[in-house]
Structures are given as C-alpha cells and as structure tokens.
Motif scaffolding. Structure first.
Motif, PDB file in Angstrom:
ATOM      1  N   GLN A   1       2.468  -5.274  45.025  1.00 57.22           N
ATOM      2  CA  GLN A   1       1.429  -6.252  44.767  1.00 57.22           C
ATOM      3  C   GLN A   1       2.024  -7.497  44.118  1.00 57.22           C
ATOM      4  N   LYS A   2       1.544  -8.661  44.521  1.00 58.69           N
ATOM      5  CA  LYS A   2       2.009  -9.924  43.970  1.00 58.69           C
ATOM      6  C   LYS A   2       0.946 -10.507  43.051  1.00 58.69           C
ATOM      7  N   PHE A   3       1.345 -10.822  41.824  1.00 60.53           N
ATOM      8  CA  PHE A   3       0.439 -11.408  40.853  1.00 60.53           C
ATOM      9  C   PHE A   3       0.949 -12.783  40.450  1.00 60.53           C
ATOM     10  N   GLU A   4       0.039 -13.749  40.358  1.00 58.56           N
ATOM     11  CA  GLU A   4       0.371 -15.095  39.903  1.00 58.56           C
ATOM     12  C   GLU A   4      -0.346 -15.389  38.591  1.00 58.56           C
ATOM     13  N   LEU A   5       0.332 -16.141  37.720  1.00 60.82           N
ATOM     14  CA  LEU A   5      -0.237 -16.476  36.427  1.00 60.82           C
ATOM     15  C   LEU A   5      -1.379 -17.477  36.589  1.00 60.82           C
ATOM     16  N   MET A   6      -2.572 -17.098  36.180  1.00 58.32           N
ATOM     17  CA  MET A   6      -3.743 -17.981  36.219  1.00 58.32           C
ATOM     18  C   MET A   6      -3.853 -18.819  34.952  1.00 58.32           C
ATOM     19  N   ALA A   7      -3.736 -18.153  33.801  1.00 58.52           N
ATOM     20  CA  ALA A   7      -3.927 -18.834  32.516  1.00 58.52           C
ATOM     21  C   ALA A   7      -3.216 -18.039  31.436  1.00 58.52           C
ATOM     22  N   SER A   8      -2.858 -18.754  30.372  1.00 59.82           N
ATOM     23  CA  SER A   8      -2.207 -18.135  29.226  1.00 59.82           C
ATOM     24  C   SER A   8      -2.760 -18.754  27.960  1.00 59.82           C
ATOM     25  N   SER A   9      -3.086 -17.934  26.993  1.00 64.62           N
ATOM     26  CA  SER A   9      -3.669 -18.427  25.743  1.00 64.62           C
ATOM     27  C   SER A   9      -3.024 -17.725  24.564  1.00 64.62           C
ATOM     28  N   LYS A  10      -2.516 -18.497  23.621  1.00 62.02           N
ATOM     29  CA  LYS A  10      -1.931 -17.933  22.410  1.00 62.02           C
ATOM     30  C   LYS A  10      -3.041 -17.509  21.459  1.00 62.02           C
ATOM     31  N   ALA A  11      -2.764 -16.519  20.640  1.00 62.72           N
ATOM     32  CA  ALA A  11      -3.732 -16.043  19.658  1.00 62.72           C
ATOM     33  C   ALA A  11      -4.018 -17.145  18.645  1.00 62.72           C
ATOM     34  N   ASN A  12      -5.300 -17.343  18.327  1.00 61.01           N
ATOM     35  CA  ASN A  12      -5.663 -18.349  17.332  1.00 61.01           C
ATOM     36  C   ASN A  12      -5.937 -17.713  15.970  1.00 61.01           C
ATOM     37  N   TYR A  13      -5.344 -16.558  15.723  1.00 59.88           N
ATOM     38  CA  TYR A  13      -5.421 -15.910  14.423  1.00 59.88           C
ATOM     39  C   TYR A  13      -4.171 -15.058  14.239  1.00 59.88           C
ATOM     40  N   TYR A  14      -3.942 -14.631  13.009  1.00 60.84           N
ATOM     41  CA  TYR A  14      -2.886 -13.664  12.754  1.00 60.84           C
ATOM     42  C   TYR A  14      -3.461 -12.575  11.851  1.00 60.84           C
ATOM     43  N   THR A  15      -2.848 -11.399  11.880  1.00 59.50           N
ATOM     44  CA  THR A  15      -3.323 -10.255  11.108  1.00 59.50           C
ATOM     45  C   THR A  15      -2.479 -10.160   9.845  1.00 59.50           C
ATOM     46  N   GLN A  16      -3.090 -10.532   8.720  1.00 59.98           N
ATOM     47  CA  GLN A  16      -2.355 -10.685   7.463  1.00 59.98           C
ATOM     48  C   GLN A  16      -1.767  -9.361   6.991  1.00 59.98           C
ATOM     49  N   GLY A  17      -0.436  -9.347   6.803  1.00 64.40           N
ATOM     50  CA  GLY A  17       0.264  -8.188   6.279  1.00 64.40           C
ATOM     51  C   GLY A  17       0.628  -7.137   7.305  1.00 64.40           C
ATOM     52  N   SER A  18       0.154  -7.263   8.539  1.00 69.91           N
ATOM     53  CA  SER A  18       0.402  -6.233   9.544  1.00 69.91           C
ATOM     54  C   SER A  18       1.828  -6.328  10.078  1.00 69.91           C
ATOM     55  N   PRO A  19       2.469  -5.188  10.342  1.00 73.81           N
ATOM     56  CA  PRO A  19       3.812  -5.222  10.945  1.00 73.81           C
ATOM     57  C   PRO A  19       3.793  -5.574  12.429  1.00 73.81           C
ATOM     58  N   VAL A  20       2.606  -5.630  13.022  1.00 74.95           N
ATOM     59  CA  VAL A  20       2.459  -6.015  14.425  1.00 74.95           C
ATOM     60  C   VAL A  20       1.497  -7.191  14.505  1.00 74.95           C
ATOM     61  N   GLN A  21       1.876  -8.212  15.251  1.00 77.16           N
ATOM     62  CA  GLN A  21       1.024  -9.383  15.437  1.00 77.16           C
ATOM     63  C   GLN A  21       0.676  -9.523  16.916  1.00 77.16           C
ATOM     64  N   PHE A  22      -0.598  -9.814  17.184  1.00 72.52           N
ATOM     65  CA  PHE A  22      -1.028 -10.138  18.533  1.00 72.52           C
ATOM     66  C   PHE A  22      -0.602 -11.575  18.823  1.00 72.52           C
ATOM     67  N   VAL A  23       0.078 -11.813  19.945  1.00 72.82           N
ATOM     68  CA  VAL A  23       0.697 -13.104  20.225  1.00 72.82           C
ATOM     69  C   VAL A  23      -0.021 -13.888  21.313  1.00 72.82           C
ATOM     70  N   ARG A  24      -0.301 -13.242  22.449  1.00 76.40           N
ATOM     71  CA  ARG A  24      -0.740 -14.030  23.611  1.00 76.40           C
ATOM     72  C   ARG A  24      -1.498 -13.160  24.614  1.00 76.40           C
ATOM     73  N   ILE A  25      -2.402 -13.822  25.362  1.00 82.05           N
ATOM     74  CA  ILE A  25      -3.080 -13.212  26.500  1.00 82.05           C
ATOM     75  C   ILE A  25      -2.622 -13.922  27.764  1.00 82.05           C
ATOM     76  N   ASP A  26      -2.279 -13.162  28.787  1.00 82.00           N
ATOM     77  CA  ASP A  26      -1.971 -13.706  30.111  1.00 82.00           C
ATOM     78  C   ASP A  26      -2.960 -13.136  31.111  1.00 82.00           C
ATOM     79  N   LEU A  27      -3.538 -14.015  31.928  1.00 85.79           N
ATOM     80  CA  LEU A  27      -4.404 -13.589  33.020  1.00 85.79           C
ATOM     81  C   LEU A  27      -3.661 -13.799  34.328  1.00 85.79           C
ATOM     82  N   LEU A  28      -3.494 -12.724  35.089  1.00 87.79           N
ATOM     83  CA  LEU A  28      -2.791 -12.770  36.359  1.00 87.79           C
ATOM     84  C   LEU A  28      -3.769 -12.447  37.487  1.00 87.79           C
ATOM     85  N   GLN A  29      -3.574 -13.079  38.631  1.00 91.24           N
ATOM     86  CA  GLN A  29      -4.446 -12.842  39.781  1.00 91.24           C
ATOM     87  C   GLN A  29      -3.643 -12.245  40.926  1.00 91.24           C
ATOM     88  N   GLU A  30      -4.151 -11.153  41.486  1.00 95.93           N
ATOM     89  CA  GLU A  30      -3.509 -10.514  42.622  1.00 95.93           C
ATOM     90  C   GLU A  30      -3.773 -11.339  43.872  1.00 95.93           C
TER      91      GLU A  30
END
Length: 309
Positions: A3-32
């Motif tokens: 299957q071939k997927f193309e990048l439709m849109a990308s959005s960086k997280a507009n928040y951070y999780t204070q003190g967490s060892p893991v941070q959410f960074v980005r969402i990518d939407l791909l279209q088949e």
C-alpha cells in the motif's frame, strides 16, 4: 500487495506533559492512494533518563461534524526508545474512511527495559503559547543563511523550555540543539537579531562563532521493523504499506491535536493559579508565623509585668 501512503498533513503538539519522561510530539495524517483512507500516525519522544520498550496511549478522533468516531487505546510494543529518541511515526494506529477534524492523545503508561511499568496519567498537560510566524522577508533571509527551510517561526524561550523556529518544543533549557531540524538555539537567536539589524540599516553584531547557524548532525533513530501483515491495530489489512512524502501544506494546529474536554482535563489556568497561590503561601507562612510568635511573647511579657508582680 504493498500500500502507498502520502502525507496529507502534519501538526506539532501544542502542549507538553509536565514532568513526564515521554512527550507527545506530532500527528501525521497519511492517505492511501487507492482507497483514500486516512491513516493516523503519532510521534513521541523519550525525554527521560532510561530506555523504554513499550508505551500505551489513549486517543480519540472526531469528524468534521464533531462526532466521536474513535475512542481507543494503542500499545507501541518493542520500540526500544533510548533517551532523546523519537518513535512511533512509522506505525499507523487508526484508519478512517472520512476526514478527521480533531484528535486527542493521552499518555497512559510506559515500560522500561527491566519490565517496570511507569504510570504517565498523573502528569498534567500544559498548553504552549502559539508561535508567531516570521515575516516573509525575514523568513527567506533566515532560511537562506541557515540552509534550513524548516525555520518559519519566531523562536521563544519559556520557563518550561524553548521553542525552535521550526516549531519543535524542548522541555527544559539544558538542550542547545534542536533534534528535529538541527538548529543551534543561541546562534539562531543571534542570526535573527543580526538580520533584523541589517534590514534596519544598523551594523550587525559580530558573532563569536564563525558558523552563525551551526547545525547539529542528524541523530540516527532506531526504527523497529513493522509486521507486514498488520499495518494497524484498529483496522487490520493485508499487505505492507509504504509512506511517501507529499509537499502539502501542514494544517493549523490551533484546534488539534487537543480537544476541549473539561470533564476529563483540568483547566490549565486553574492549575497555574493554584501553583502560584502555593508558592505565595510557602513564601509568607514563615514570616507570618514569626510575627505571631513575637506577638505572643510580647503579650506574655506585658501581662507578666502588669499582673504577675
């Protein structure tokens, strides 16, 4: 069948999780390409001090009418994410046959290499201020000077960390380089300041470093092999999928990946006010206690002089 997927849109997280060892960074939407289905991919970063092998998240997706179309959990297994590394972007967690308008991601738990579970639900999400885009002339001059076409925003230093001109947020102020675009934080600010002085006819301030836009070498991130028979946990499909880049314009991240759900999330301003009040109490309680002690002692001495003799 691949299957071939193309990048439709990308959005960086507009928040951070204070003190967490893991941070959410980005969402990518791909279209088949053939079916038109939208694949949702999330990126996370290990900002802790130990390597992680599993991450469990909860995510919700809404369509353009505001209807909830997905409320599910997903576990990234065997990621082997070492400190400073990003992971998750090459794994589709959900496939949708309709456009998505908002997506909300919540960290649930992680697991280190020793198999110990780390709860992430206790960490609060803190909203980041929206970055101001650079004006067109300054943006072109900065990109030409740095040879980095990702620099489109005004960099900012915050109490919680700093935001790069590429839009990436880095918790804390100890890091010097942006690990997403490679820009040097201090030299980037100096370059922008010198470009502004030059546009106003003022002499540029000489930089100590001969490389005013020094970039860090690209970090090689470990990418685990993906099973070809199951590209997504939500909608199983046969065959492998290949992600193809597409020069599409990223969507505005002011409305998502967050969703406004006050019944589940605490209000960020209320949290900040509560912390400010706590700091104020900690500061003044010893002073007030000392004054009360002096009043009690003085009253006791006065009573003794007036009535005890």
């Amino acid at each position: 069948m691949k299957q071939k997927f193309e990048l439709m849109a990308s959005s960086k997280a507009n928040y951070y999780t204070q003190g967490s060892p893991v941070q959410f960074v980005r969402i990518d939407l791909l279209q088949e390409a053939s079916s038109g289905d939208v694949a949702v991919c999330f990126s996370f970063k290990n900002v802790g001090s130990e390597a992680l092998q599993n991450l469990t998240i909860q995510f919700k997706c809404k369509n353009g009418q505001g209807d909830l179309v997905c409320d599910s959990t997903f576990c990234y297994e065997g990621v082997q994410a070492f400190p400073g590394e990003e992971f998750g972007s090459n794994e589709a967690v959900y496939l949708s046959d309709e456009p998505l308008a908002s997506i909300d991601v919540r960290l649930q738990s992680a697991e280190n290499m020793e198999g110990e579970e780390i709860s992430l639900q206790e960490y609060h999400r803190v909203r980041l201020p929206a970055q101001k885009p650079l004006d067109e002339e300054l943006r072109q001059a900065l990109q030409a000077s740095t040879h980095n076409d990702k620099l489109i925003y005004e960099p900012a230093v915050l109490p919680e960390g700093w935001q790069c001109a590429c839009g990436a947020f880095h918790p804390g102020n100890d890091s010097v380089y942006c690990d997403e675009c490679g820009a040097d934080r201090i030299l980037l600010q100096n370059t922008i300041a010198n470009l502004r002085r030059g546009s106003q006819g003022e002499p540029a301030v000489p930089s100590v470093d001969k490389q005013p836009t020094r970039c860090a070498p690209e970090r090689k991130t470990f990418v685990p092999e993906q099973p070809v028979e199951e590209p997504t946990r939500e909608v199983p499909r046969q065959g492998d999928w290949d992600r193809q880049p597409s020069p599409t314009q990223p969507v505005d991240n002011t409305d998502w990946p967050d969703m406004d759900e006050p019944e589940e999330d605490e209000d960020y301003d209320e949290i900040a006010d509560r912390e400010a009040r706590a700091r104020l109490i900690i500061r003044w309680v010893p002073v007030i206690t000392g004054l009360l002690c002096l009043l009690v002692i003085g009253g006791g001495v006065l009573w003794y002089q007036m009535f005890a003799r």
